[in-house]
Write a protein that holds these residues in place. Structure first.
Motif, mmCIF file in Angstrom:
data_model
loop_
_atom_site.group_PDB
_atom_site.id
_atom_site.type_symbol
_atom_site.label_atom_id
_atom_site.label_comp_id
_atom_site.label_asym_id
_atom_site.label_seq_id
_atom_site.Cartn_x
_atom_site.Cartn_y
_atom_site.Cartn_z
ATOM 1 N N CYS A 28 3.004 -2.751 -3.209
ATOM 2 C CA CYS A 28 2.793 -4.085 -2.554
ATOM 3 C C CYS A 28 4.437 -4.573 -2.244
ATOM 4 O O CYS A 28 5.245 -4.470 -3.001
ATOM 5 C CB CYS A 28 2.496 -5.126 -3.382
ATOM 6 N N LEU A 29 4.532 -5.190 -1.014
ATOM 7 C CA LEU A 29 5.897 -5.506 -0.710
ATOM 8 C C LEU A 29 6.090 -6.993 -0.591
ATOM 9 O O LEU A 29 7.192 -7.507 -0.302
ATOM 10 C CB LEU A 29 5.900 -5.122 1.139
ATOM 11 N N ASP A 30 5.098 -7.618 -0.959
ATOM 12 C CA ASP A 30 5.180 -9.152 -1.492
ATOM 13 C C ASP A 30 5.532 -9.795 -0.060
ATOM 14 O O ASP A 30 6.045 -10.995 0.087
ATOM 15 C CB ASP A 30 6.383 -9.532 -2.265
ATOM 16 N N CYS A 31 5.054 -9.378 1.130
ATOM 17 C CA CYS A 31 5.193 -10.020 2.301
ATOM 18 C C CYS A 31 4.259 -11.127 2.546
ATOM 19 O O CYS A 31 4.553 -11.969 3.513
ATOM 20 C CB CYS A 31 4.981 -8.949 3.401
ATOM 21 N N GLY A 32 3.154 -11.353 1.846
ATOM 22 C CA GLY A 32 2.053 -12.255 2.204
ATOM 23 C C GLY A 32 1.071 -12.252 3.326
ATOM 24 O O GLY A 32 0.310 -12.895 3.469
ATOM 25 N N SER A 33 1.233 -10.931 3.708
ATOM 26 C CA SER A 33 0.193 -10.709 4.839
ATOM 27 C C SER A 33 -1.060 -10.968 4.506
ATOM 28 O O SER A 33 -2.191 -11.341 5.257
ATOM 29 C CB SER A 33 0.673 -9.374 5.776
ATOM 30 N N MET A 91 7.238 -10.260 -7.657
ATOM 31 C CA MET A 91 6.127 -10.865 -7.305
ATOM 32 C C MET A 91 5.051 -10.013 -6.569
ATOM 33 O O MET A 91 5.731 -8.773 -5.838
ATOM 34 C CB MET A 91 6.418 -11.964 -6.306
ATOM 35 N N VAL A 92 3.795 -10.020 -6.707
ATOM 36 C CA VAL A 92 2.936 -9.144 -6.212
ATOM 37 C C VAL A 92 1.730 -9.956 -5.785
ATOM 38 O O VAL A 92 1.399 -10.936 -6.136
ATOM 39 C CB VAL A 92 2.438 -7.935 -6.965
ATOM 40 N N ALA A 93 0.793 -9.306 -4.929
ATOM 41 C CA ALA A 93 -0.435 -10.071 -4.572
ATOM 42 C C ALA A 93 -1.448 -9.881 -5.835
ATOM 43 O O ALA A 93 -1.491 -8.866 -6.437
ATOM 44 C CB ALA A 93 -1.012 -9.344 -3.376
ATOM 45 N N LYS A 94 -2.165 -11.039 -6.172
ATOM 46 C CA LYS A 94 -2.975 -11.063 -6.951
ATOM 47 C C LYS A 94 -4.353 -11.546 -6.458
ATOM 48 O O LYS A 94 -4.447 -12.536 -5.549
ATOM 49 C CB LYS A 94 -2.651 -12.133 -7.955
ATOM 50 N N VAL A 95 -5.541 -10.726 -6.698
ATOM 51 C CA VAL A 95 -6.861 -11.016 -6.204
ATOM 52 C C VAL A 95 -7.646 -11.640 -7.163
ATOM 53 O O VAL A 95 -7.753 -11.444 -8.273
ATOM 54 C CB VAL A 95 -7.469 -9.714 -5.759
ATOM 55 N N ASN A 96 -8.059 -13.061 -6.787
ATOM 56 C CA ASN A 96 -9.050 -13.796 -7.508
ATOM 57 C C ASN A 96 -10.496 -13.065 -7.326
ATOM 58 O O ASN A 96 -11.256 -13.369 -6.309
ATOM 59 C CB ASN A 96 -9.287 -15.328 -7.215
ATOM 60 N N VAL A 97 -11.159 -12.333 -8.194
ATOM 61 C CA VAL A 97 -12.282 -11.465 -7.812
ATOM 62 C C VAL A 97 -13.529 -12.481 -8.072
ATOM 63 O O VAL A 97 -14.603 -12.334 -7.238
ATOM 64 C CB VAL A 97 -12.511 -10.632 -9.297
ATOM 65 N N ASP A 98 -13.427 -13.754 -8.278
ATOM 66 C CA ASP A 98 -14.396 -14.743 -8.034
ATOM 67 C C ASP A 98 -14.350 -15.441 -6.704
ATOM 68 O O ASP A 98 -15.497 -15.510 -6.318
ATOM 69 C CB ASP A 98 -14.250 -16.062 -9.045
ATOM 70 N N LEU A 99 -13.319 -15.104 -5.906
ATOM 71 C CA LEU A 99 -13.284 -15.729 -4.433
ATOM 72 C C LEU A 99 -13.387 -14.656 -3.755
ATOM 73 O O LEU A 99 -13.952 -14.855 -2.234
ATOM 74 C CB LEU A 99 -12.146 -16.332 -4.454
ATOM 75 N N CYS A 100 -13.138 -13.265 -3.959
ATOM 76 C CA CYS A 100 -12.946 -12.001 -3.043
ATOM 77 C C CYS A 100 -14.652 -11.751 -2.690
ATOM 78 O O CYS A 100 -15.253 -11.637 -3.430
ATOM 79 C CB CYS A 100 -12.548 -11.099 -3.586
ATOM 80 N N THR A 101 -14.707 -11.893 -1.274
ATOM 81 C CA THR A 101 -16.121 -11.374 -0.980
ATOM 82 C C THR A 101 -16.058 -9.799 -0.214
ATOM 83 O O THR A 101 -17.102 -9.700 0.197
ATOM 84 C CB THR A 101 -16.401 -12.279 0.205
ATOM 85 N N GLY A 102 -14.901 -9.181 -0.319
ATOM 86 C CA GLY A 102 -14.760 -7.833 0.118
ATOM 87 C C GLY A 102 -15.003 -7.682 1.720
ATOM 88 O O GLY A 102 -15.261 -6.631 2.069
ATOM 89 N N CYS A 103 -14.520 -8.869 2.531
ATOM 90 C CA CYS A 103 -14.392 -8.565 3.816
ATOM 91 C C CYS A 103 -13.653 -7.579 4.398
ATOM 92 O O CYS A 103 -13.641 -7.088 5.583
ATOM 93 C CB CYS A 103 -14.240 -9.943 4.375
ATOM 94 N N GLY A 104 -12.469 -7.314 3.744
ATOM 95 C CA GLY A 104 -11.491 -6.298 4.009
ATOM 96 C C GLY A 104 -10.311 -6.769 5.114
ATOM 97 O O GLY A 104 -9.800 -6.087 5.471
ATOM 98 N N SER A 105 -10.312 -8.087 5.280
ATOM 99 C CA SER A 105 -9.235 -8.528 5.862
ATOM 100 C C SER A 105 -7.680 -8.330 5.345
ATOM 101 O O SER A 105 -6.837 -8.086 6.327
ATOM 102 C CB SER A 105 -9.402 -10.143 6.328
ATOM 103 N N CYS A 106 -7.744 -8.264 4.241
ATOM 104 C CA CYS A 106 -6.329 -8.082 3.494
ATOM 105 C C CYS A 106 -5.867 -6.539 3.724
ATOM 106 O O CYS A 106 -5.100 -6.286 3.965
ATOM 107 C CB CYS A 106 -6.517 -8.341 2.146
ATOM 108 N N VAL A 107 -7.091 -5.705 3.406
ATOM 109 C CA VAL A 107 -6.954 -4.375 3.820
ATOM 110 C C VAL A 107 -6.346 -4.035 5.124
ATOM 111 O O VAL A 107 -5.361 -3.236 5.212
ATOM 112 C CB VAL A 107 -8.065 -3.346 3.319
#
Length: 58
Positions: free
Chosen positions: A40-45, A1-17
């Protein structure tokens, strides 16, 4: 399992980074989050940090 980004919802705020402990997420030239699946560590952060629910762990 890994993090997947929905490009239609991502605004580029950088919180995930900022929250990714493995530094596996960066913003591409279009300002959209991208995940280095090999790091990716699959941690969900990132999923928890995203205000737009643009990231899911799949």
């Amino acid at each position: 399992m890994v993090a997947k980004v929905n490009v239609d919802l991502c605004t580029g705020c950088g919180s995930c980074v900022d929250e990714c402990p493995a530094a596996a997420i960066s913003l591409n030239d279009d300002g959209i989050a991208t995940v280095d699946e090999s790091e990716c560590l699959d941690c969900g952060s990132c999923e928890d940090a995203c205000p737009n629910n643009a990231i899911t762990i799949e």
